[in-house]
Scaffold this motif. Structure first.
Motif, PDB file in Angstrom:
ATOM      1  N   SER A  56      -6.306 -37.351  -4.209  1.00  0.00           N
ATOM      2  CA  SER A  56      -6.643 -35.848  -3.743  1.00  0.00           C
ATOM      3  C   SER A  56      -6.291 -34.995  -4.895  1.00  0.00           C
ATOM      4  O   SER A  56      -5.093 -35.015  -5.432  1.00  0.00           O
ATOM      5  CB  SER A  56      -5.864 -35.507  -2.489  1.00  0.00           C
ATOM      6  N   ASP A  85     -11.954 -37.163   2.324  1.00  0.00           N
ATOM      7  CA  ASP A  85     -10.760 -36.866   3.066  1.00  0.00           C
ATOM      8  C   ASP A  85      -9.841 -36.429   1.945  1.00  0.00           C
ATOM      9  O   ASP A  85      -9.114 -37.206   1.248  1.00  0.00           O
ATOM     10  CB  ASP A  85     -10.189 -37.744   3.934  1.00  0.00           C
ATOM     11  N   LYS A 105      -7.891 -27.940  11.765  1.00  0.00           N
ATOM     12  CA  LYS A 105      -7.199 -27.724  10.580  1.00  0.00           C
ATOM     13  C   LYS A 105      -7.270 -26.460  10.237  1.00  0.00           C
ATOM     14  O   LYS A 105      -6.560 -25.640   9.729  1.00  0.00           O
ATOM     15  CB  LYS A 105      -7.404 -29.004   9.532  1.00  0.00           C
ATOM     16  N   TYR A 162      -7.243 -34.772   2.245  1.00  0.00           N
ATOM     17  CA  TYR A 162      -5.782 -34.592   2.716  1.00  0.00           C
ATOM     18  C   TYR A 162      -5.005 -36.048   2.201  1.00  0.00           C
ATOM     19  O   TYR A 162      -3.942 -35.959   1.521  1.00  0.00           O
ATOM     20  CB  TYR A 162      -5.555 -34.572   4.217  1.00  0.00           C
ATOM     21  N   GLU A 163      -5.717 -37.028   2.760  1.00  0.00           N
ATOM     22  CA  GLU A 163      -5.117 -38.500   2.493  1.00  0.00           C
ATOM     23  C   GLU A 163      -5.681 -38.828   1.243  1.00  0.00           C
ATOM     24  O   GLU A 163      -5.016 -39.721   0.561  1.00  0.00           O
ATOM     25  CB  GLU A 163      -5.689 -39.269   3.583  1.00  0.00           C
ATOM     26  N   ARG A 210      -7.394 -30.074  -1.288  1.00  0.00           N
ATOM     27  CA  ARG A 210      -7.304 -30.462   0.227  1.00  0.00           C
ATOM     28  C   ARG A 210      -8.506 -30.008   0.949  1.00  0.00           C
ATOM     29  O   ARG A 210      -9.130 -29.195   0.530  1.00  0.00           O
ATOM     30  CB  ARG A 210      -6.042 -30.025   0.898  1.00  0.00           C
ATOM     31  N   GLN A 262     -11.155 -31.334  11.256  1.00  0.00           N
ATOM     32  CA  GLN A 262     -11.610 -30.226  10.129  1.00  0.00           C
ATOM     33  C   GLN A 262     -11.788 -28.895  10.921  1.00  0.00           C
ATOM     34  O   GLN A 262     -11.150 -27.978  10.415  1.00  0.00           O
ATOM     35  CB  GLN A 262     -13.253 -30.495  10.025  1.00  0.00           C
ATOM     36  N   PRO A 317     -12.945 -29.221  -1.100  1.00  0.00           N
ATOM     37  CA  PRO A 317     -12.065 -30.623  -1.266  1.00  0.00           C
ATOM     38  C   PRO A 317     -12.829 -31.435  -2.278  1.00  0.00           C
ATOM     39  O   PRO A 317     -13.847 -31.503  -2.476  1.00  0.00           O
ATOM     40  CB  PRO A 317     -12.533 -31.218   0.250  1.00  0.00           C
TER      41      PRO A 317
END
Lengths: 577, 98
Positions: A8, A220, A245, A222-223, A11, A242, A199
């Motif tokens: 990532s 994703d 958050k 975040y991960e 984010r 989504q 992202p």
């Protein structure tokens, strides 16, 4: 359904069809030419056209992403005007009688190789710039039109690598994400995507570039993963996440300037850990609601240099940080070197057990000129803000006395030199060594404050080397043994009317926050990005509940039990993880 | 023929900008160098002190890999060499006008 791991760099979550961004291949032959003068003129004309084109892109970029981000195209113009590059091309055209395309590619590749030898993320990004600039000239020489990428609908853009000009060719209102095979955290795609709030992941496997356009994937950020052929349930899960958050983060950020006070009126200070003097990072910390700096890791200055940074260099850096925070406290931790952090230019003796060796304050007290340069720089900078001084790796009161004597000596010297130093600069220590934690009530008499470094306190308490991945599951700050020591430190400080903060990873961990507040921690210091959420968590708990939960936690056996307890007691915290 | 001795001007200075002489600072440095007719060269004393780069070209400047805290040497030869060294030193001292 298939989940593909990636790295990532920005984010966020995106669910959208893939759009494959492919470069038109620039094909040319290496051929001999008869008239070098003609070829050189053809090259110069292409450079002039390319410059005009870059100026247009620059102006477009200024209006779309702002002057800062557009600055890259200024750098592109500089590369294009580089006298050595252009002379090199000319020499090659004349000496080898080859076409301009070949001469340009060969000369620019020589520069790329030279730059590749410098192992640095910024330089790597510049190599991409050089190739980007070169391809611009090649396109003109070969009469290949600039690639017009028209996104018809929102999409996640996939590519081997994206150059800055390619990023700008994309309609950013339609780009929902970026995923690339190559790149790095400081590549332009990464920086641009963060500044646009899109992202992005890098390091995707090659075969993803073969996915047909229109394939819906989940990105994703975040991960750090891409999910192929997501089922309805997964899509629903991510859509829910989504919007949650987004709401949670926006709500937290809107409130970030307010103090963090529990439901029953108990205030907790929330500070930032800072590891550089980059103005953008300092501003972000302030914007996120940092009420001060709980840990200024000064080793960043030393680790960034190939030679020992002198007093003057340090003074400027400390001044920058102090000024950014105005009258908010800035806790400067003196040099913490040794253990896993070494300085090549200090040439320190080899140690069998560096984590138990000459590190932190122990090292500084054995290298007085080094220590004094730092203290003098800090004292000189003190009048530009609200400076606190803190020493790492303290075991005994005698070490505190010695360090204070050095401060007094430096102050005396500087005052004799006519320097104006604030009369009161609070002095504190890190609590990282179990011996210091156990003797906290005595050490508290010697200092103005404590700050608990939970990463080291954990490794020393549990006898687990924190760099040994085989033991990673044993090294948890949630271990009740560590929590009991933290409780003892806070109580020891409070019996002397002194404050205690925390500046380890645990301080910004959403699950740890109720425990720390419950144990009576006065100040939590964490990465700037964690501050808005941490403040929100504090506002949603009461001191009374937190105290009850932390008392229970101290009686448990394993870190897993402790985390489960917090999750059950405060289910809302799951939203912040 | 009479030999004309070229005057050489030198300055040693540390670069304190976060990005060393990489991104924008490198760009500003090269732009400033190009305002003078003197030949201007650069050395990075903190890394490979032998390597010489043309201060008027961005690629040469980048190839020195100057990071924050590095000490560089600026050498200018020519009529306006003194002014060039002065202007480049001032640029670095101002931390690139930030």
């Amino acid at each position: 359904m298939q989940s593909i791991p990636a790295i990532s760099v920005s984010r966020g979550i995106s669910i959208a069809p893939i759009f494959q961004f492919r470069n038109t291949p620039l094909i040319y032959e290496r051929r001999r030419i008869e008239n070098p003068l003609h070829e050189w003129e053809r090259y110069q004309q292409a450079v002039r056209n390319s410059l005009t084109r870059l100026e247009q892109i620059y102006h477009q970029a200024v209006s779309e992403v702002g002057t800062d981000e557009a600055g890259i195209f200024h750098a592109h113009m500089s590369i294009l005007q580089d006298p050595d590059l252009n002379e090199g091309v000319k020499d090659r055209i004349y000496s080898e009688k080859i076409n301009a395309e070949s001469a340009l590619v060969e000369v620019s590749e020589e520069y790329c190789r030279m730059l590749e030898e410098i192992n640095d993320d910024y330089i790597r990004a510049r190599i991409t710039d050089l190739r980007d600039v070169r391809d611009g000239v090649l396109r003109i020489l070969l009469h290949v039109d600039d690639q017009q990428v028209k996104l018809a609908a929102p999409a996640i853009v996939a590519a081997r690598e994206l150059t800055p000009s390619e990023c700008l060719l994309l309609d950013r209102h339609l780009v929902r994400g970026f995923c690339t095979v190559e790149g790095g955290a400081t590549s332009h795609t990464a920086i641009l995507s963060r500044s646009l709030g899109i992202p992005a992941v890098i390091g995707i496997p090659e075969h993803l570039l073969n996915l047909p356009n229109g394939t819906v994937v989940i990105l994703d950020g975040y991960e750090g993963k891409i999910i192929l052929q997501p089922d309805a349930e997964t899509i629903q899960h991510y859509e829910g996440m989504q919007s949650r958050k987004r709401q949670i983060f926006n709500a937290a950020l809107r409130e970030s300037h307010r103090p963090a006070v529990t439901k029953d009126g108990h205030p907790v200070e929330v500070f930032a850990n800072i590891a550089n003097d980059n103005p953008q990072d300092l501003q972000e910390a302030v914007k996120n609601g940092a009420e001060g700096v709980g840990l200024l890791r000064t080793e960043f200055i030393y680790l960034d240099c190939d030679i020992l940074p002198d007093e003057e260099v340090q003074f400027h850096k400390y001044k920058t940080v102090l000024e950014a925070f105005g009258n908010k406290p800035v806790i400067l931790r003196t040099l913490d070197i040794g253990g896993d952090k070494q300085l090549p230019y200090l040439d320190l003796p080899y140690e069998l057990n560096p984590f138990l060796g000459v590190r932190g304050l122990r090292l500084c007290l054995r290298n007085l000129p080094l220590f004094k340069a730092q203290i003098r720089a800090a004292l000189r900078a003190a009048s530009y803000g609200n400076l606190y001084l803190m020493f790492p790796m303290v075991t005994k009161a005698a070490e505190i006395h010695a360090a204070k004597a050095v401060i007094a000596e430096c102050r005396q010297e500087l005052e004799a030199e006519g320097c104006n130093i604030p009369t009161r600069i609070p002095i504190g220590i890190m609590i990282e060594i179990p011996a210091a934690a156990l003797m906290a009530r005595h050490l508290a008499k010697e200092v103005d404050f404590f700050s608990i470094g939970t990463n080291d306190l954990t490794q020393y308490t549990l006898a687990v080397d924190r760099t040994n991945s085989a033991l990673a599951d044993l090294a948890s700050g949630f271990d009740p043994a560590v929590l009991n020591l933290i409780q003892a430190v806070i109580e020891g400080a409070h019996t002397q009317g002194k404050k205690t903060g925390i500046c380890g990873e645990l301080g910004g961990d959403p699950l740890a926050i109720p425990l720390l507040v419950g144990m009576g921690m006065d100040e939590l210091s964490m990465n700037a990005g964690e501050i808005p959420a941490a403040k929100q968590i504090i506002r949603q708990i009461s001191l009374r509940e937190a105290q009850a939960v932390s008392r229970q936690a101290l009686e448990l056996e394993t870190p897993q039990e402790v985390m489960a307890l917090v999750k059950t007691a405060f289910p809302f915290i799951a939203n912040y993880i | 023929m009479e030999m004309v001795e070229q005057q050489v001007f030198e300055q040693i200075i540390a670069v304190e900008h976060e990005h060393g002489l990489h991104a924008r600072p490198a760009d500003l440095f090269v732009r400033c160098s190009n305002q003078f007719s003197a030949s201007i060269y650069l050395y990075n004393l903190s890394r490979n002190g032998e390597k010489k780069a043309n201060a008027k070209g961005i690629l040469g400047v980048l190839s020195l890999g100057v990071r924050k805290g590095d000490v560089i040497k600026i050498v200018a030869e020519g009529e306006d060499g003194a002014e060039a060294v002065e202007a480049l030193t001032a640029l670095i001292r101002s931390n690139f006008q930030e």
